[in-house]
Enzyme design. Sequence first.
Site, short mmCIF file in Angstrom:
data_model
loop_
_atom_site.label_atom_id
_atom_site.label_comp_id
_atom_site.label_asym_id
_atom_site.label_seq_id
_atom_site.Cartn_x
_atom_site.Cartn_y
_atom_site.Cartn_z
N ASP A 31 13.31 43.03 27.64
CA ASP A 31 13.64 41.65 27.30
C ASP A 31 14.42 41.63 25.99
O ASP A 31 14.08 42.37 25.06
CB ASP A 31 12.35 40.83 27.17
CG ASP A 31 12.59 39.34 27.15
OD1 ASP A 31 13.27 38.86 26.22
OD2 ASP A 31 12.09 38.66 28.06
N HIS A 101 10.76 36.48 37.99
CA HIS A 101 10.70 37.63 37.10
C HIS A 101 9.29 37.77 36.56
O HIS A 101 8.63 36.78 36.29
CB HIS A 101 11.73 37.55 35.97
CG HIS A 101 11.73 36.27 35.22
ND1 HIS A 101 12.21 35.08 35.75
CD2 HIS A 101 11.34 35.99 33.96
CE1 HIS A 101 12.11 34.12 34.84
NE2 HIS A 101 11.56 34.64 33.75
#
Length: 116
Positions: A31, A101
């Site tokens: 991320d 996700h």
Amino acid sequence: MIKNTIFSKIISHEIYADILYQDDLVTAFRDILPQAPKHILIIPNQVIPTINDVKPEHENILGRMIISASTIAKQEGISKDGYRLIINCNGHAGQEVYHIHMHLLGGRVLGPLLVR
């Protein structure tokens, strides 16, 4: 149905991401705004906007996401101390990209799941 998302562009390598794992069903990458020392997103290569859009034929994709998370947690050295998997669904849960996700978070004590 949404055909192209920012995640689709990561899957096809149109946009750079630090990809840790990719196969025919899922892609996993770090991320860019990590909420923990280890913060990895695991996404299906097929666009499924939300958990509400999951159908029986997606079972193998969702299973691969979980197995990939376990494998990545071991590779990242966080499996023994523990980690958290989160999938948000729609706005009240904080979903920002409408392409399912799963967040894999670890590397420190994460505390309670929700703030009261």
